[in-house]
Design an enzyme around this catalytic site. Sequence first.
Site, mmCIF file in Angstrom:
data_model
loop_
_atom_site.group_PDB
_atom_site.id
_atom_site.type_symbol
_atom_site.label_atom_id
_atom_site.label_comp_id
_atom_site.label_asym_id
_atom_site.label_seq_id
_atom_site.Cartn_x
_atom_site.Cartn_y
_atom_site.Cartn_z
ATOM 1 N N GLU A 1 12.589 117.760 60.932
ATOM 2 C CA GLU A 1 12.417 118.913 62.079
ATOM 3 C C GLU A 1 10.853 118.852 62.448
ATOM 4 O O GLU A 1 10.715 119.147 63.651
ATOM 5 C CB GLU A 1 13.049 120.342 61.647
ATOM 6 N N CYS B 1 14.230 124.172 56.256
ATOM 7 C CA CYS B 1 13.511 125.113 55.322
ATOM 8 C C CYS B 1 12.886 126.071 56.168
ATOM 9 O O CYS B 1 12.752 126.014 57.455
ATOM 10 C CB CYS B 1 12.723 124.100 54.351
ATOM 11 N N CYS C 1 10.371 124.414 58.642
ATOM 12 C CA CYS C 1 10.889 123.952 59.734
ATOM 13 C C CYS C 1 11.374 124.751 60.614
ATOM 14 O O CYS C 1 11.395 124.496 61.855
ATOM 15 C CB CYS C 1 11.965 122.826 59.282
ATOM 16 N N ASP D 1 19.372 112.167 41.933
ATOM 17 C CA ASP D 1 19.400 111.731 40.692
ATOM 18 C C ASP D 1 18.924 110.531 40.224
ATOM 19 O O ASP D 1 19.388 109.845 39.419
ATOM 20 C CB ASP D 1 20.963 112.215 40.145
#
Length: 162
Positions: A61, A87, A90, A159
């Site tokens: 973003e 977030c 952003c 992961d």
Amino acid sequence: MSSTELSEKDLAYLREAIKVSQQARDEGQHPFGCIIVDENDNVIMSAGNRVPDGDVTQHAETRAVGLITKTRRDLEKCTLYTSTEPCAMCSGAIFWSGIRRMIFGLSNENLIKLTQKSGECPPLYINSRDILGAASHPIEVVGPYIEDEAIIPHKGFWDGGR
């Protein structure tokens, strides 16, 4: 889930942002992507995440907003579609850009569930609706939507399964 129903057009643009997030992952980046669409339904900017390149501000973003505001400032009628809820940084970029509508796929809450063990994407426990709800001008925040699709680029990434 938002109470707003998305149009087929909005869903198509959100899916395009999710494709950008998959492209970012395919390029070795974190799987985040967004597009900015103007009032005439033109995609005027598309950007994926570039944080692993060394600049922590290069979220999808902030990249898209930073690139488009170099050439255009009249963004009030534009919509930013993003694969994952923005977030705090952003959300601030969206506010400062003047964009008045943002639609996201995967929620911050569900992103945190995926990323918390990796340490690569430390969470901020605040959502974009709370941040943008405090803006001095109204910004419509719509989402989460199609999380089952938005989560796909993230599956296995955090992961170690890049």
